[in-house]
Design a protein around this motif. Structure first.
Motif, PDB file in Angstrom:
ATOM      1  N   GLN A 117       0.887  -1.117   0.025  1.00  0.00           N
ATOM      2  CA  GLN A 117      -0.033  -0.157   0.038  1.00  0.00           C
ATOM      3  C   GLN A 117       0.866   1.036   0.038  1.00  0.00           C
ATOM      4  OE1 GLN A 117      -3.916  -0.811   1.974  1.00  0.00           O
ATOM      5  NE2 GLN A 117      -2.714  -1.762   3.687  1.00  0.00           N
ATOM      6  N   VAL A 118       0.810   2.080  -0.910  1.00  0.00           N
ATOM      7  CA  VAL A 118       1.776   3.197  -1.360  1.00  0.00           C
ATOM      8  C   VAL A 118       1.010   4.419  -1.047  1.00  0.00           C
ATOM      9  CG1 VAL A 118       3.159   4.115  -2.860  1.00  0.00           C
ATOM     10  CG2 VAL A 118       2.710   1.704  -2.813  1.00  0.00           C
ATOM     11  N   ALA A 119       1.478   5.586  -0.165  1.00  0.00           N
ATOM     12  CA  ALA A 119       1.021   6.998  -0.297  1.00  0.00           C
ATOM     13  C   ALA A 119       1.727   7.806  -1.056  1.00  0.00           C
ATOM     14  CB  ALA A 119       1.249   7.398   1.162  1.00  0.00           C
ATOM     15  N   LEU A 120       1.114   8.268  -2.200  1.00  0.00           N
ATOM     16  CA  LEU A 120       1.479   9.204  -3.234  1.00  0.00           C
ATOM     17  C   LEU A 120       1.408  10.517  -2.893  1.00  0.00           C
ATOM     18  CD1 LEU A 120       0.496   7.060  -6.064  1.00  0.00           C
ATOM     19  CD2 LEU A 120       2.744   7.151  -5.100  1.00  0.00           C
ATOM     20  N   PRO A 121       2.375  11.398  -3.109  1.00  0.00           N
ATOM     21  CA  PRO A 121       2.285  12.912  -2.660  1.00  0.00           C
ATOM     22  C   PRO A 121       1.159  13.513  -3.732  1.00  0.00           C
ATOM     23  CG  PRO A 121       4.412  12.452  -2.814  1.00  0.00           C
ATOM     24  CD  PRO A 121       3.882  11.343  -3.096  1.00  0.00           C
ATOM     25  N   ASP A 122       1.023  12.915  -5.031  1.00  0.00           N
ATOM     26  CA  ASP A 122       0.160  13.431  -5.921  1.00  0.00           C
ATOM     27  C   ASP A 122      -0.711  12.430  -6.411  1.00  0.00           C
ATOM     28  OD1 ASP A 122       1.145  16.407  -6.423  1.00  0.00           O
ATOM     29  OD2 ASP A 122       2.753  15.088  -6.704  1.00  0.00           O
ATOM     30  N   PHE A 123      -2.081  12.465  -6.313  1.00  0.00           N
ATOM     31  CA  PHE A 123      -2.832  11.501  -6.496  1.00  0.00           C
ATOM     32  C   PHE A 123      -4.269  11.911  -6.780  1.00  0.00           C
ATOM     33  CE2 PHE A 123      -5.189   7.145  -6.283  1.00  0.00           C
ATOM     34  CZ  PHE A 123      -4.599   6.516  -7.255  1.00  0.00           C
ATOM     35  N   ALA A 124      -5.056  11.867  -7.856  1.00  0.00           N
ATOM     36  CA  ALA A 124      -6.355  12.470  -8.098  1.00  0.00           C
ATOM     37  C   ALA A 124      -7.454  11.836  -7.470  1.00  0.00           C
ATOM     38  CB  ALA A 124      -6.501  12.153  -9.735  1.00  0.00           C
ATOM     39  N   ALA A 125      -7.673  10.563  -7.270  1.00  0.00           N
ATOM     40  CA  ALA A 125      -8.610   9.953  -6.479  1.00  0.00           C
ATOM     41  C   ALA A 125      -8.101   9.614  -4.941  1.00  0.00           C
ATOM     42  CB  ALA A 125      -8.758   8.390  -7.088  1.00  0.00           C
ATOM     43  N   GLY A 126      -9.179   9.054  -4.393  1.00  0.00           N
ATOM     44  CA  GLY A 126      -8.746   8.875  -2.887  1.00  0.00           C
ATOM     45  C   GLY A 126      -7.656   7.626  -2.730  1.00  0.00           C
ATOM     46  N   ALA A 127      -8.077   6.710  -3.864  1.00  0.00           N
ATOM     47  CA  ALA A 127      -7.035   5.465  -4.029  1.00  0.00           C
ATOM     48  C   ALA A 127      -7.386   4.539  -4.727  1.00  0.00           C
ATOM     49  CB  ALA A 127      -7.289   4.758  -2.417  1.00  0.00           C
TER      50      ALA A 127
END
Length: 944
Positions: free
Chosen positions: A336-346
């Motif tokens: 499970q990866v947390a991205l600084p830039d992501f359009a959706a929630g997940a």
């Protein structure tokens, strides 16, 4: 999870219709109620396409050629891919970030054809010969036809390969291509994300393939039913780590570049493919766990413990879901990866789930209860997809609702298991059911499931990621589970997953499995599950069920916000539903009844004091109306009903403002939250009118006892309330007290904020109250307070904290600061692209900011949307948020003119959002004209 699920939590009851939609349905019931009393009674990214080779036929003229259709022909099936990608994490001489790739696909011919049509978008291809962009070879001794011509069909996003001879049915072939693409920052396909660590810029190469962007990363058969096995190799710089859906096989270091090969994936759809190249670090589950669980993110975030909570709940949720489905988790690991830039929630990529940082990271020193709840529900939503959606996948996007509605529903079950003391399942009515009601009461709504030929283009697919798909889907499946029983529902799911594993289905396949289980149970249904449920998913809307307790007549009617609106969408079921009605009579006598026709009869009440409450716990997806006498009797029960959710239900369906008179006695969260969401519509409609003053005065008297109550139980705001739901209601108490001018509230928030300004390294504001304090202190202050908030926003390394400040900055009363803030939103170095729409919508919620935003968006809408791969979703989010306050003929005229301007341009998406906004505005105009004077007079009477 996809695009539509993300709701910015700090603005829960404000942001783009979460509460507003429910409110509109509530107050539209006034029409039904009053009639009863009188005995009558809603282009992809505009960048330069890298491939400019023209097609042999114009795409503007009607054509029946297969390459001018958006769906792939049924002539070929992929078996497996070999894909090698090399993203460059530094810009080239032209300042562009690029990636290069090599891709081969083994395909089988199932129908004779001399064409290979494969998806490709925004990729430049190396010529493999003097004139061709691909090589074709036979497999298993088969000879391959000669390629005559290759070209790119830009509109339909295809590479087309014309062959001299036909491919042979039953034979397999190998198609090989080399290409180059841009690793842009548009948040779609194969894209880049950036962050700064210790003053050094870091670049992440990551993906978001859903729904139609795998074709932006490599040529592929980019439809969900075209499942295949993927063999992936990633080249990446030393010092970085490469992740993909499966585990890495071997990493080769030639000193200049690392080469990571991955084990072959399971057979899966292209939209679930994912890969990430970064300098991230991770937390991992204990070695004895049978599934490797890793939480990945920025080193600073991981080392400061922001991933600890996610790691602690992921394994219990996985085990819960294994038990719920009675099916083992299909993979060996869950990254499970947390991205600084992501359009959706997940996004539920199989084995490699990607998240916004706010959706995965939690810091107990900074984050609120709401942030924590968001993390656990999003994780559950995504993990629920590992089986339902990934193992078994919809055949086409018209059944997206089944994937997303199911995951939204199960997210509450899994979160409740992980956090059993929260009673989180009770919140589903507020967060999902009411939200769906608001949109589904519009004639511009749509059925949950449409015909495949009605959902063809990428824009049409994008528009399905909406409230109906997620929230109505969850509400309808919850209703199904309730009348079948949860155990029967879960058993049917197990049988469904077992039979269709690694393949694709349509929604009726699930109905069949549930019907088989129901046949072995004692539950007697009035019709087959298919007959019952088709009425809920194949026609838009929902019924209002009217129960006359005096005559014993019960009826249903299609509920609309604007009762005079013309429904021009035909329904095979004539907008009638098979309605499961549960009820309680006078607090004890429970019953259930199926309403199968427009009108039916039941036993009327025997005495003048008996009362009836229907749709217990709002498990059914419908509204309820009663005769005036039963309404009166229910009003007297508001403080007597033991079940809190019943009080919330009455608040939500009662039309008379006097039902809120009891609120000064109410201390529970759910009724208060529901009432506040309802009153939010009053604020939206009246905050620029003479009604606002009396409304503020009335609510001030109702909320003051609640504010004083929390002041006492928190020892003058120095402690956290002991009960979990009280911690939520404390937010309501302070927020509404400040909004209505309760003495001491503004002073409290300004005091906390000033203390923080004096010592920026030590924030004294209680974590759960930050969103309210930031907003009210900045609203009461000037440029000094705003600039401090902006500096704290820029310095924040915790996504949840940045989100709260993003909202708080929108609350200033200074027009010039709001205009400056709007200009900041279109500077990617100041506000991340993922946050742009939210920031603009926040500002539009400010009575001073709304006209500024409307002018700003109309002047900049092409610029605002052109850099987004998910333009339709982005634009829809903006329109829904910005137009919530529209309630005048002038507002309507401007909105219609904006629609005309868009239609006359090359802008090709967002039409659904504009249609819904126009319909909503018309409903607002009608409601204000019919109720403004009445509301004003009633409020004045209360202060007399």
């Amino acid at each position: 999870m996809g695009k539509g699920f993300y709701i910015s939590k700090p603005l829960g009851f404000v942001l783009f219709g979460l509460g507003v939609g429910a409110v509109l349905t509530i107050f539209a019931l006034s029409v039904v109620y009053s009639q009863e009393k009188r005995k009558n009674e809603v282009n992809a990214r505009d960048g330069t396409r890298m491939v400019t080779t023209a097609a042999p036929h114009s795409t503007s003229a009607p054509s029946n050629e297969p390459w001018d259709k958006y769906r792939l022909p049924d002539t070929l099936l992929p078996a497996y891919y070999n894909v090698t990608l090399w993203p460059r994490l530094v810009p080239d001489e032209q300042g562009m970030y690029i990636f290069t790739g090599k891709s081969g696909v083994a395909l089988t011919c199932v129908k004779e054809t001399n064409l290979i049509i494969i998806h490709s978008n925004e990729l430049n291809f190396t010529l493999t010969s003097e004139m061709h962009h691909a090589k074709l070879a036979g497999l298993g001794g088969t000879s391959a036809p000669v390629i005559l011509k290759t070209w790119f069909q830009i509109q339909t996003q295809f590479m087309v390969i014309l062959l001299k001879d036909n491919l042979q049915v039953g034979k397999s072939y190998w198609l090989y291509m080399e290409f180059r693409g841009e690793l842009s920052d548009d948040l779609g396909g194969f894209y880049r994300s950036q962050y700064t660590e210790n003053g050094v810029k870091k670049v992440v190469a990551t993906t978001q393939m859903q729904p139609t962007a795998a074709r932006n990363a490599f040529p592929c058969f980019d439809e969900p039913s075209m499942k295949a096995v993927f063999h992936l190799t990633l080249l990446h710089p030393p010092g970085t780590v490469a992740l993909a859906n499966d585990t890495e096989n071997v990493t080769i270091d030639d000193q200049e570049v690392l080469q990571t090969r991955f084990e072959p994936t399971e057979k899966m759809s292209t939209y679930l493919l994912a890969f990430v190249i970064s300098e991230f670090t991770n937390l991992r589950s204990p070695s004895e766990a049978n599934v490797l669980i890793r939480i990945w993110g920025r080193r600073e975030a991981i080392e400061s413990g922001q991933g600890d909570y996610a790691l602690s709940v992921t394994f219990p949720i996985l085990k819960y879901l294994e038990n719920y489905y009675n099916t083992t988790y299909p993979l060996s690991k869950s990254d499970q990866v947390a991205l600084p830039d992501f359009a959706a929630g997940a996004m539920e990529n199989w084995g490699l789930v990607t998240y916004r940082e706010q959706s995965l990271f939690y810091d107990p020193k900074v984050s609120s209860n709401e942030d924590k709840e968001w993390v656990v529900t999003v994780i559950t939503h995504e993990l629920a997809h590992m089986w339902f959606g990934n193992l078994v996948t919809m055949r086409w996007w018209n059944d997206l609702w089944l994937n997303e509605g199911f995951a939204s529903y199960v997210s509450y079950l899994g979160a409740d298991y992980a956090e059993p003391t929260w009673n989180i399942k009770d919140l589903m009515v507020l967060q999902q059911v009411q939200r769906a009601f608001g949109v589904d009461a519009l004639v511009s709504s749509h059925p949950l499931s449409s015909r495949e030929d009605e959902v063809i283009t990428p824009d049409q697919i994008d528009q399905l990621f909406d409230t109906i798909t997620y929230s109505k889907g969850a509400a309808v499946l919850r209703m199904l589970s309730e009348f079948l029983t949860e155990s029967a529902f879960a058993k049917g799911l197990h049988n469904y997953l077992h039979e269709y594993a690694y393949s694709n289905t349509v929604y009726t396949d699930l109905w069949k499995k549930l019907q088989e289980v129901n046949a072995d149970s004692s539950i007697q249904l009035p019709a087959s599950i298919n007959e019952i449920m088709n009425r809920w998913i194949l026609q838009m809307g929902f019924p209002v069920v009217t129960i006359n307790t005096r005559t014993g007549i019960i009826s249903q009617q299609h509920f609309l916000i604007h009762p005079d609106a013309v429904v021009d969408k035909p329904s095979d079921y004539n907008y009638e539903w098979f309605v499961p009605i549960t009820w309680m009579k006078s607090g004890s006598n429970m019953g259930q009844h199926w309403l199968l026709t427009k009108t039916a009869s039941y036993e009327p009440m025997k005495t003048d004091t008996d009362w009836l409450l229907a749709n217990l716990n709002v498990t059914g997806y419908y509204r309820v109306n009663y005769d005036p006498q039963n309404w009166e009797r229910l009003l007297t029960q508001l403080t007597n009903l033991n079940m809190i959710i019943h009080r919330a239900q009455i608040i939500n369906i009662t039309l008379a403002l006097r039902t809120t008179k009891y609120l000064y006695e109410e201390k529970e969260y759910i009724p208060w939250e529901s009432a506040i969401r309802n009153f939010e519509y009053f604020f939206l409609m009246f905050d620029r009118t003479e009604v606002y003053g009396p409304l503020q005065t009335y609510l001030q008297r109702k909320v003051k006892p609640l504010f004083d109550h929390f002041k006492v139980i928190t020892s003058n705001w120095t402690r956290k309330p002991p009960r979990y739901m009280d911690q939520y209601n404390q937010i309501n108490a302070v927020s509404m007290a400040c909004k209505t001018g309760v003495k001491g509230c503004s002073e409290l928030t300004r005091m906390w904020y000033r203390q923080w300004m004096k010592n920026p390294d030590s924030n004294p504001i209680p974590t759960n109250l930050k969103i309210t304090v930031y907003c009210n202190a900045i609203a009461a202050g000037g440029v000094e307070e705003w600039d401090f908030g902006w500096q704290m926003f820029k310095n924040s390394t915790i996504a949840a904290e940045a989100e709260k400040l993003l909202y708080g900055l929108s609350c200033t009363k200074e027009p010039w600061l709001l205009n400056r803030y709007l200009e900041f939103t279109i500077e990617p170095n100041l506000v991340r692209k993922q946050d742009v729409a939210f920031a603009i919508v926040y500002i539009s919620g400010n009575v001073i900011g709304q006209p500024l935003v409307w002018d700003f968006v109309r002047a900049n809408w092409e610029h605002l949307t052109k850099d987004y791969d998910d333009g339709s979703f982005f634009f829809g989010r903006l329109i829904r948020g910005i137009t919530r306050k529209f309630s005048t003929e002038f507002d309507l005229q401007q909105l219609q003119r904006f629609k005309e301007d868009i239609a006359a341009s090359s802008f090709s998406f967002g039409t659904q959002a504009i249609e819904q906004a126009i319909e909503q505005t018309k409903a607002n105009i009608k409601w204000v004209s019919e109720n403004k004077v009445q509301v004003m007079n009633w409020l004045i009477e209360q202060s007399a």
